[in-house]
Design an enzyme around this catalytic site. Structure first.
Site, PDB file in Angstrom:
ATOM      1  N   CYS A   1      -0.382   4.113   2.027  1.00 39.30           N
ATOM      2  CA  CYS A   1      -0.228   3.893   3.495  1.00 39.30           C
ATOM      3  C   CYS A   1       1.218   4.351   4.028  1.00 39.30           C
ATOM      4  O   CYS A   1       1.379   4.796   4.919  1.00 39.30           O
ATOM      5  CB  CYS A   1      -0.623   2.600   4.086  1.00 39.30           C
ATOM      6  N   ASP A   2       2.101   3.748   3.055  1.00 40.79           N
ATOM      7  CA  ASP A   2       3.497   3.659   3.593  1.00 40.79           C
ATOM      8  C   ASP A   2       4.505   4.633   2.768  1.00 40.79           C
ATOM      9  O   ASP A   2       5.787   4.867   2.913  1.00 40.79           O
ATOM     10  CB  ASP A   2       3.844   2.355   3.446  1.00 40.79           C
TER      11      ASP A   2
ATOM     12  N   CYS B   1       0.909  -0.998   0.039  1.00 40.13           N
ATOM     13  CA  CYS B   1       0.043   0.137  -0.003  1.00 40.13           C
ATOM     14  C   CYS B   1       0.705   1.130  -0.024  1.00 40.13           C
ATOM     15  O   CYS B   1       1.197   1.805   0.947  1.00 40.13           O
ATOM     16  CB  CYS B   1      -0.792   0.084   1.216  1.00 40.13           C
TER      17      CYS B   1
END
Ligand code: FAD
Ligand code: NAP
Length: 313
Positions: free
Chosen positions: A139-140, A136
């Site tokens: 997300c990261d 992701c």
């Protein structure tokens, strides 16, 4: 307080399919209960811009899903934060056991559990998950400011992830096992024009290399699928974007599946192999797998459930 909750329609999943089913079945006065699962809002909550939702030239995935939830609630659906751990479809009412200890019973069930990210299955991938290996970018990606990253995959997700990562990383290498991408042409165009991206064609990732203490990725080992020649690409982050598998754990031994594990529905409907159980969205669709098609199937499932319940009465 009783820990059993009965509804005419239980919807499992809170992606576009689940929320659309909730809007339609609430408007049919079926007072649906929707259980959200571990990813409230579904897959679109891990992306940024969505450019193909009709009516919005551009909308942030998480915003769109909040709007869908609000819409379902406004129409009268009950949205519950819980996770279904087991489902018994052998008798009606159907019985769903949840993580909270609640038991949900229902006369009809709409399955909308979507899909989950696929992994390569390498031991080193498992070892570095959360320490440089991710599925992701939204997300990261932030953790890779000024660093080099590698993305594997050739579909829309991989191209989107690669482009998103250029906002942070100094260099993004997209590794693909063939010599052409399956991503939409407009996305490919953006990718090829981006000076931070380089594409490594005809390669697989065979290992992820890194440090143990503190744990962290330092490179990925790639192999040419034709010659077998291996090389290491230095990077701090490795993003796996090779597609998704349908989330059919709850029903795999109860419903007919096809095409590698997708829930089979009667052509042109959302009827599964058990009467009163309907399936919508990515868990039944190996072809289109879009937000709008999932929403469309959510609508169909609600209408199918409504007709089924009317016939029962
Ligand atoms: P999902 O969105 O997968 O939602 C599944 C839901 O089921 C989740 O809420 C989950 O919590 C719930 N669930 C699962 N198991 C349980 C359980 N046991 N109990 C309770 N709940 C459970 N499509 C587009 O059209 N446009 C895009 O721009 C686009 N971008 C994308 C970007 C990314 C990074 C990804 C991964 C996908 C993208 N897609 C896009 C595809 C789109 O997100 C999916 O087609 C769509 O979300 C599928 O909807 P769904 O409702 O079937 O399931
Ligand atoms: P996908 O379209 O199934 O593509 C998966 C990619 O990963 C393919 O290129 C595949 O290679 C590669 N791959 C699969 N297994 C691999 C392995 N073990 N090793 C190396 N490579 C592997 O999946 P997706 O990109 O996640 O897209 C899923 C669905 O969501 C699609 O329908 C897509 O259109 C939709 N989506 C839409 C958008 C958008 O509209 N903007 C954004 C994201 C996703 P091959 O090409 O060789 O098969």
């Amino acid at each position: 307080m009783s820990n059993t909750r009965h509804s005419k329609v239980l919807i499992i999943g809170s992606g576009p399919a689940g929320y659309t089913a909730a809007v339609y079945s609430a408007r049919a006065m079926l007072a649906p209960v929707l259980v959200q699962g571990l990813q409230p809002g579904g897959q679109l909550t891990i992306t940024t811009e969505v450019e193909n939702w009709p009516g919005d030239t551009q909308v942030q995935g998480p915003d769109l899903m909040v709007r869908m939830q609000d819409h379902a609630t406004a129409m009268g659906a009950e949205i519950i934060s819980d996770y279904i751990t087991a489902l018994d479809l052998s008798n009606r009412p159907f019985v769903a056991s949840a993580d909270s200890g609640m038991t949900y019973t229902a006369d009809a069930i709409i399955l909308a559990t979507g899909a989950q990210a696929k992994w390569l299955g390498l031991p080193s991938e498992e070892k570095f998950k959360g320490f440089g290996v991710s599925a992701c970018a939204t997300c990261d990606g932030f953790f890779y400011r000024g660093k080099e990253v590698v993305v594997i995959g050739g579909g829309n997700t991989a191209v989107e992830e690669a482009l998103f990562l250029t906002n942070f990383a100094s260099k993004v290498t997209l590794v693909h096992r063939r010599d052409s991408l399956r991503a939409e042409k407009i996305m490919q165009d953006r990718l090829f024009k981006n000076p931070k991206v380089s594409v490594l064609w005809n390669h697989d990732v065979v290992d992820i290399l890194g440090d143990d203490n503190p744990p962290g990725v330092t490179a990925v080992r790639v192999r040419n699928v034709h010659s077998g020649a291996e090389q290491d690409i230095p990077c701090a982050g490795f993003f796996v974007a090779i597609g998704h598998t349908p989330a059919t754990q709850l029903v795999a031994d109860q419903l007919e599946l096809h095409n590698g594990g997708y829930v089979k529905v009667k052509a042109g409907t959302t009827h599964t192999s058990i009467e009163g159980v309907f399936a919508a969205g990515d868990l039944t669709d190996h072809v289109y797998r879009q937000a709008v098609t999932s929403a469309g199937m959510g609508c169909m499932a609600a209408l199918d459930a409504e007709r089924f319940l009317a016939e029962q009465n």
